[in-house]
Design a protein around this motif. Structure first.
Motif, PDB file in Angstrom:
ATOM      1  N   LYS A  30      17.795  64.317   7.735  1.00 55.94           N
ATOM      2  CA  LYS A  30      16.520  64.416   8.437  1.00 55.94           C
ATOM      3  C   LYS A  30      15.896  63.069   8.774  1.00 55.94           C
ATOM      4  N   LYS A  31      16.710  62.012   8.748  1.00 53.59           N
ATOM      5  CA  LYS A  31      16.270  60.682   9.164  1.00 53.59           C
ATOM      6  C   LYS A  31      17.114  60.261  10.352  1.00 53.59           C
ATOM      7  N   THR A  32      16.514  59.459  11.216  1.00 55.34           N
ATOM      8  CA  THR A  32      17.217  58.983  12.394  1.00 55.34           C
ATOM      9  C   THR A  32      17.578  57.519  12.220  1.00 55.34           C
ATOM     10  N   LEU A  33      18.839  57.215  12.469  1.00 53.05           N
ATOM     11  CA  LEU A  33      19.296  55.828  12.533  1.00 53.05           C
ATOM     12  C   LEU A  33      19.575  55.526  13.995  1.00 53.05           C
ATOM     13  N   GLN A  34      19.006  54.424  14.489  1.00 52.06           N
ATOM     14  CA  GLN A  34      19.189  54.018  15.876  1.00 52.06           C
ATOM     15  C   GLN A  34      20.370  53.071  16.001  1.00 52.06           C
ATOM     16  N   GLN A  35      21.091  53.167  17.113  1.00 46.34           N
ATOM     17  CA  GLN A  35      22.139  52.192  17.377  1.00 46.34           C
ATOM     18  C   GLN A  35      21.439  50.895  17.781  1.00 46.34           C
ATOM     19  N   CYS A  36      21.575  49.880  16.954  1.00 40.97           N
ATOM     20  CA  CYS A  36      20.919  48.599  17.201  1.00 40.97           C
ATOM     21  C   CYS A  36      21.778  47.669  18.036  1.00 40.97           C
ATOM     22  N   SER A  37      23.079  47.781  17.877  1.00 45.09           N
ATOM     23  CA  SER A  37      23.980  46.873  18.579  1.00 45.09           C
ATOM     24  C   SER A  37      25.381  47.463  18.630  1.00 45.09           C
ATOM     25  N   LYS A  38      26.164  46.959  19.575  1.00 44.54           N
ATOM     26  CA  LYS A  38      27.570  47.339  19.660  1.00 44.54           C
ATOM     27  C   LYS A  38      28.322  46.179  20.280  1.00 44.54           C
ATOM     28  N   THR A  39      29.597  46.102  19.982  1.00 43.91           N
ATOM     29  CA  THR A  39      30.401  45.003  20.483  1.00 43.91           C
ATOM     30  C   THR A  39      31.873  45.356  20.437  1.00 43.91           C
ATOM     31  N   GLU A  40      32.654  44.626  21.193  1.00 42.68           N
ATOM     32  CA  GLU A  40      34.106  44.740  21.112  1.00 42.68           C
ATOM     33  C   GLU A  40      34.582  43.944  19.910  1.00 42.68           C
ATOM     34  N   ILE A  41      35.691  44.365  19.342  1.00 43.53           N
ATOM     35  CA  ILE A  41      36.299  43.631  18.233  1.00 43.53           C
ATOM     36  C   ILE A  41      37.585  43.011  18.765  1.00 43.53           C
ATOM     37  N   LYS A  42      37.659  41.705  18.656  1.00 41.85           N
ATOM     38  CA  LYS A  42      38.845  40.970  19.099  1.00 41.85           C
ATOM     39  C   LYS A  42      39.435  40.237  17.903  1.00 41.85           C
ATOM     40  N   PHE A 159      29.163  41.317   6.873  1.00 41.27           N
ATOM     41  CA  PHE A 159      27.917  40.570   7.006  1.00 41.27           C
ATOM     42  C   PHE A 159      27.707  39.509   5.924  1.00 41.27           C
ATOM     43  N   GLY A 160      28.729  39.246   5.137  1.00 41.86           N
ATOM     44  CA  GLY A 160      28.636  38.215   4.107  1.00 41.86           C
ATOM     45  C   GLY A 160      28.753  36.815   4.692  1.00 41.86           C
ATOM     46  N   ASN A 161      28.724  35.816   3.830  1.00 42.12           N
ATOM     47  CA  ASN A 161      28.841  34.423   4.275  1.00 42.12           C
ATOM     48  C   ASN A 161      30.215  34.113   4.847  1.00 42.12           C
ATOM     49  N   LYS A 162      31.232  34.853   4.412  1.00 47.46           N
ATOM     50  CA  LYS A 162      32.603  34.675   4.911  1.00 47.46           C
ATOM     51  C   LYS A 162      33.106  36.029   5.413  1.00 47.46           C
ATOM     52  N   PRO A 163      32.562  36.489   6.533  1.00 40.13           N
ATOM     53  CA  PRO A 163      32.854  37.848   7.003  1.00 40.13           C
ATOM     54  C   PRO A 163      34.243  37.993   7.619  1.00 40.13           C
ATOM     55  N   PHE A 164      34.610  39.244   7.859  1.00 42.39           N
ATOM     56  CA  PHE A 164      35.850  39.574   8.557  1.00 42.39           C
ATOM     57  C   PHE A 164      35.964  38.802   9.865  1.00 42.39           C
ATOM     58  N   ASN A 165      34.866  38.751  10.623  1.00 41.91           N
ATOM     59  CA  ASN A 165      34.872  38.108  11.930  1.00 41.91           C
ATOM     60  C   ASN A 165      33.450  37.618  12.209  1.00 41.91           C
ATOM     61  N   SER A 166      33.273  36.318  12.303  1.00 44.17           N
ATOM     62  CA  SER A 166      31.935  35.734  12.507  1.00 44.17           C
ATOM     63  C   SER A 166      31.307  36.168  13.826  1.00 44.17           C
ATOM     64  N   LYS A 167      32.113  36.290  14.865  1.00 39.55           N
ATOM     65  CA  LYS A 167      31.581  36.717  16.171  1.00 39.55           C
ATOM     66  C   LYS A 167      31.110  38.165  16.105  1.00 39.55           C
ATOM     67  N   LEU A 168      31.839  39.001  15.394  1.00 37.01           N
ATOM     68  CA  LEU A 168      31.422  40.391  15.205  1.00 37.01           C
ATOM     69  C   LEU A 168      30.092  40.436  14.461  1.00 37.01           C
ATOM     70  N   LYS A 169      29.982  39.678  13.390  1.00 34.06           N
ATOM     71  CA  LYS A 169      28.744  39.611  12.613  1.00 34.06           C
ATOM     72  C   LYS A 169      27.572  39.207  13.503  1.00 34.06           C
ATOM     73  N   GLN A 170      27.753  38.139  14.258  1.00 34.47           N
ATOM     74  CA  GLN A 170      26.671  37.654  15.124  1.00 34.47           C
ATOM     75  C   GLN A 170      26.291  38.684  16.179  1.00 34.47           C
ATOM     76  N   ALA A 171      27.282  39.297  16.798  1.00 37.01           N
ATOM     77  CA  ALA A 171      27.013  40.282  17.851  1.00 37.01           C
ATOM     78  C   ALA A 171      26.261  41.495  17.313  1.00 37.01           C
ATOM     79  N   LEU A 172      26.575  41.907  16.091  1.00 40.49           N
ATOM     80  CA  LEU A 172      25.925  43.087  15.535  1.00 40.49           C
ATOM     81  C   LEU A 172      24.541  42.787  14.975  1.00 40.49           C
ATOM     82  N   LEU A 173      24.352  41.610  14.394  1.00 40.89           N
ATOM     83  CA  LEU A 173      23.066  41.288  13.773  1.00 40.89           C
ATOM     84  C   LEU A 173      22.085  40.620  14.717  1.00 40.89           C
ATOM     85  N   ASN A 174      22.562  40.058  15.814  1.00 38.76           N
ATOM     86  CA  ASN A 174      21.711  39.361  16.768  1.00 38.76           C
ATOM     87  C   ASN A 174      21.986  39.847  18.184  1.00 38.76           C
ATOM     88  N   PRO A 175      21.670  41.117  18.446  1.00 33.90           N
ATOM     89  CA  PRO A 175      22.002  41.681  19.775  1.00 33.90           C
ATOM     90  C   PRO A 175      21.204  41.044  20.913  1.00 33.90           C
TER      91      PRO A 175
END
Length: 175
Positions: A30-42, A159-175
């Motif tokens: 009964k709660k809504t989560l909004q899509q905040c960001s999306k990106t391609e994964i390379k 989203f950690g300091n050493k993430p899977f992909n820094s560009k993915l992290k940035q794209a998702l957290l800073n749309p």
């Protein structure tokens, strides 16, 4: 005949694109989560891995994450279950202290056991709510942990300091 081939290809492409649409919001308990960001994964700058989207209860709080969130992935490549397990363990060890990792290790092992191989077009959702961490494949919950500690730490993979992909992290957290 050529027109038929083009029509079939267009129908296939259309079905593939439509199957890949991520919703603008999702309802959870009964709660809504909004899509905040999306990106391609390379990978390696040019290998198309898939698409990712981040859902939270308050997109205005980004780059901080809300307590309830979902990270969704649609894959454009095949991956084995062991690929997910190995990556999660490696990335969590990289992003957590030894004590933090030990605190979640047994719960992580149980959670990761349910990973399955993915094919092109498959979707994984990793959802954190007050009830814990859920792994959802193509709409079906395949793993759940009631550990909110694991849930919060698990997101360090992306989203950690050493993430899977820094560009993915940035794209998702800073749309």
């Amino acid at each position: 005949m050529k027109q038929l081939s083009v029509a079939v290809c267009l129908m296939w492409f259309s079905a593939f694109v439509n199957a890949e649409v991520l919703p603008s919001s999702i309802e959870i308990n009964k709660k809504t989560l909004q899509q905040c960001s999306k990106t391609e994964i390379k990978a390696l700058l040019f290998v198309d891995v898939g698409r990712a989207a981040l859902f939270t209860s308050d997109c205005g709080k980004l780059p901080d994450l809300t307590s309830e969130r979902q990270l969704s992935f649609i894959y454009h490549r095949e991956f084995e279950a062991d690929d997910f397990i190995e990556a999660s363990e490696t990335l969590l060890q990289r992003n957590l202290s030894q004590d933090e990792y030990k605190a979640i290790e047994s719960e992580l092992t149980l959670f990761n056991k349910s990973y399955q191989a993915v094919s092109v077009g498959d979707r994984y959702d990793i959802r954190l709510t007050a009830e814990g961490l859920s792994l959802i494949k193509n709409g079906t919950v395949i793993s759940h942990s009631k550990s909110t500690l694991l849930g919060n730490q698990y997101y360090q993979i992306w989203f950690g300091n050493k993430p899977f992909n820094s560009k993915l992290k940035q794209a998702l957290l800073n749309p």
